[in-house]
Design a protein around this motif. Structure first.
Motif, short mmCIF file in Angstrom:
data_model
loop_
_atom_site.label_atom_id
_atom_site.label_comp_id
_atom_site.label_asym_id
_atom_site.label_seq_id
_atom_site.Cartn_x
_atom_site.Cartn_y
_atom_site.Cartn_z
N GLN A 151 4.27 -46.56 -24.19
CA GLN A 151 3.45 -45.39 -23.94
C GLN A 151 3.80 -44.80 -22.57
OE1 GLN A 151 1.39 -44.44 -26.41
NE2 GLN A 151 1.94 -46.27 -27.59
N LEU A 152 3.55 -43.50 -22.43
CA LEU A 152 3.83 -42.81 -21.16
C LEU A 152 2.68 -41.87 -20.84
CD1 LEU A 152 7.09 -41.30 -19.81
CD2 LEU A 152 5.11 -39.77 -20.08
N ALA A 153 2.26 -41.88 -19.58
CA ALA A 153 1.27 -40.93 -19.07
C ALA A 153 1.88 -40.13 -17.94
CB ALA A 153 0.02 -41.66 -18.57
N LEU A 154 1.53 -38.85 -17.89
CA LEU A 154 2.05 -37.93 -16.88
C LEU A 154 0.87 -37.47 -16.03
CD1 LEU A 154 4.75 -36.35 -16.20
CD2 LEU A 154 3.80 -34.51 -17.61
N THR A 155 1.01 -37.52 -14.71
CA THR A 155 -0.15 -37.26 -13.86
C THR A 155 -0.30 -35.78 -13.51
OG1 THR A 155 1.19 -37.97 -11.95
CG2 THR A 155 -0.33 -39.57 -12.90
N HIS A 156 -0.72 -34.99 -14.50
CA HIS A 156 -1.19 -33.63 -14.24
C HIS A 156 -2.64 -33.76 -13.77
CE1 HIS A 156 1.99 -30.89 -15.17
NE2 HIS A 156 2.23 -31.43 -16.35
N THR A 157 -2.80 -33.89 -12.49
CA THR A 157 -4.06 -34.30 -11.88
C THR A 157 -5.26 -33.46 -12.29
OG1 THR A 157 -2.65 -34.65 -9.95
CG2 THR A 157 -5.02 -35.04 -9.68
N TYR A 158 -5.08 -32.15 -12.34
CA TYR A 158 -6.23 -31.27 -12.48
C TYR A 158 -6.90 -31.41 -13.84
CZ TYR A 158 -3.98 -29.77 -8.29
OH TYR A 158 -3.40 -29.79 -7.05
N ALA A 159 -6.16 -31.91 -14.83
CA ALA A 159 -6.78 -32.19 -16.13
C ALA A 159 -7.78 -33.33 -16.06
CB ALA A 159 -5.70 -32.52 -17.16
#
Length: 386
Positions: A131-139
């Motif tokens: 699995q992969l998570a991407l840190t688009h913080t504002y979401a």
């Protein structure tokens, strides 16, 4: 939930975002930092690991050493996921190798330095099941969750207009010429790939899609390098077309002198509109047709379950950037405690595992390359092709 063992690549002495990731990962007790390759300089890596209280044998000179050594440990001792907090050009290779060794990945945005690299990462996700998570913080902000829920529930009616902007001023001068470490790599096309559109424009584009529930399909872009001699864009604007008929605008600039990080999004539908600003992240302004203006506040009882699930404190006790980061880490941790194949971003939303994934990573890289093609083209509209 049992704590997940986390490794880190990059984020050593002098790193801004590495410390943010570590604090966010540990805020709710979902992760425990157990190892790291904190710098390409073995000495700095060792010193950084020691300052974080890690045993010397779990601090590595390179990510390759870390993957092979950790994979050889018994399952109950080895790391389970790795956070990649390096400059953009060093995202893809360690992400791919991590998953080939069986480790899940959290990576800072943008996903890679090119769309081709992003597609390679997607292939490895499919082949390994990691699995992969991407840190688009504002979401991760609770009131952005609330905004998305209001749109998803049809409270605004069919969406017609999306306006998003991200003004910064920190690069209004040539800081890269004075030895500023952050400015040096973020304005280097070999390490950053793109300037403002990669660094903050991808945040704005993701926020526009996340809240509106529509995908950007076409854009008409203008890119500039305002500071003399700068090799990447530092100022960007675009007209947008969305998948369900909405239109919009996007502004991402790093030469708005005096501005900090006041990300702002406005979404308008047939029945009403909403507005969120990073300067007042605890509030969501909602205006419904022929009704008094409403101010939603984080932590209040009338908010959706999605907003409540991403809040920790009662109203009047502000939550912010670290907490938004932590919400992404927390959602990813809950997902890792389940089994099953990778889910699409829509499925993650519906299942309650609401974090940006490979889908958003691919779209971010496609957005960057579409902006670059459009800015060089004499045609008005350029299609986004993930």
């Amino acid at each position: 939930m049992k704590q997940l063992k986390l490794g880190m690549i990059g984020g050593g002495h002098g790193s801004f975002i590495g410390a943010v990731h570590r604090r966010a990962a540990m805020l709710d007790g979902h992760f425990q930092l157990t190892c790291g390759a904190f710098s390409s300089d073995p000495t700095i890596s060792a010193e950084s690991g020691a300052s974080l209280g890690l045993p010397a044998k779990r601090v590595y000179a390179s990510y390759a050493d870390m993957f092979s050594s950790e994979a050889a440990l018994p399952p109950d001792q080895r790391m389970q996921a790795v956070a990649i907090v390096t400059p953009n050009h060093l995202h893809a290779a360690p992400a791919i190798e991590a998953m080939r060794h069986g480790f899940h990945v959290i990576v800072d945005k943008p996903l890679a330095i090119s769309l081709d690299e992003a597609r390679q990462i997607q292939q490895v996700i499919h082949s390994t099941g990691c699995q992969l998570a991407l840190t688009h913080t504002y979401a991760g902000y609770p009131m952005i969750k609330e905004a998305r829920q209001l749109v998803h529930a049809g409270k605004l009616g069919p969406i017609r207009k999306v306006l998003v902007e991200y003004p910064q001023g920190w690069l209004s001068q040539a800081l890269e010429d004075s030895g500023n470490r952050q400015a040096s790599w973020r304005t280097d096309p070999g390490r950053a790939g793109a300037g403002a559109i990669g660094d903050i424009g991808t945040h704005a584009a993701h926020l526009a899609e996340y809240v509106s529930g529509q995908l950007i399909t076409e854009l008409c872009a203008d890119l500039n390098s305002v500071v003399n001699g700068r090799q990447v864009d530092d100022d960007a604007a675009a007209l947008l077309r969305f998948s369900d008929g909405a239109s919009g605008t996007l502004i991402a600039t790093q030469v708005a002198t005096g501005e900090e990080n006041n990300v702002c999004i406005r979404v308008y539908g047939e029945l009403g509109g909403l507005q969120w600003s990073h300067r007042d992240a605890e509030s969501l302004r909602v205006n419904l047709h022929e009704q008094p203006a409403q101010l939603y506040r984080r932590g209040d009882a009338y908010l959706s379950q999605a907003a409540a699930n991403n809040s920790r404190l009662p109203p009047g006790h502000p939550e912010g950037f670290i907490e938004a980061f932590a919400n992404i880490y927390g959602s990813f941790a809950r997902r890792l405690h389940t089994s099953g194949a990778s889910l699409t971003s829509a499925d993650l939303f519906e299942s309650g595992f609401d974090y940006p994934s490979i889908d958003e990573g691919l779209r971010g890289m496609a957005f960057i390359e579409a902006m670059q093609r459009s800015a060089k083209s004499t045609q008005k509209w350029t299609t986004i092709k993930p």
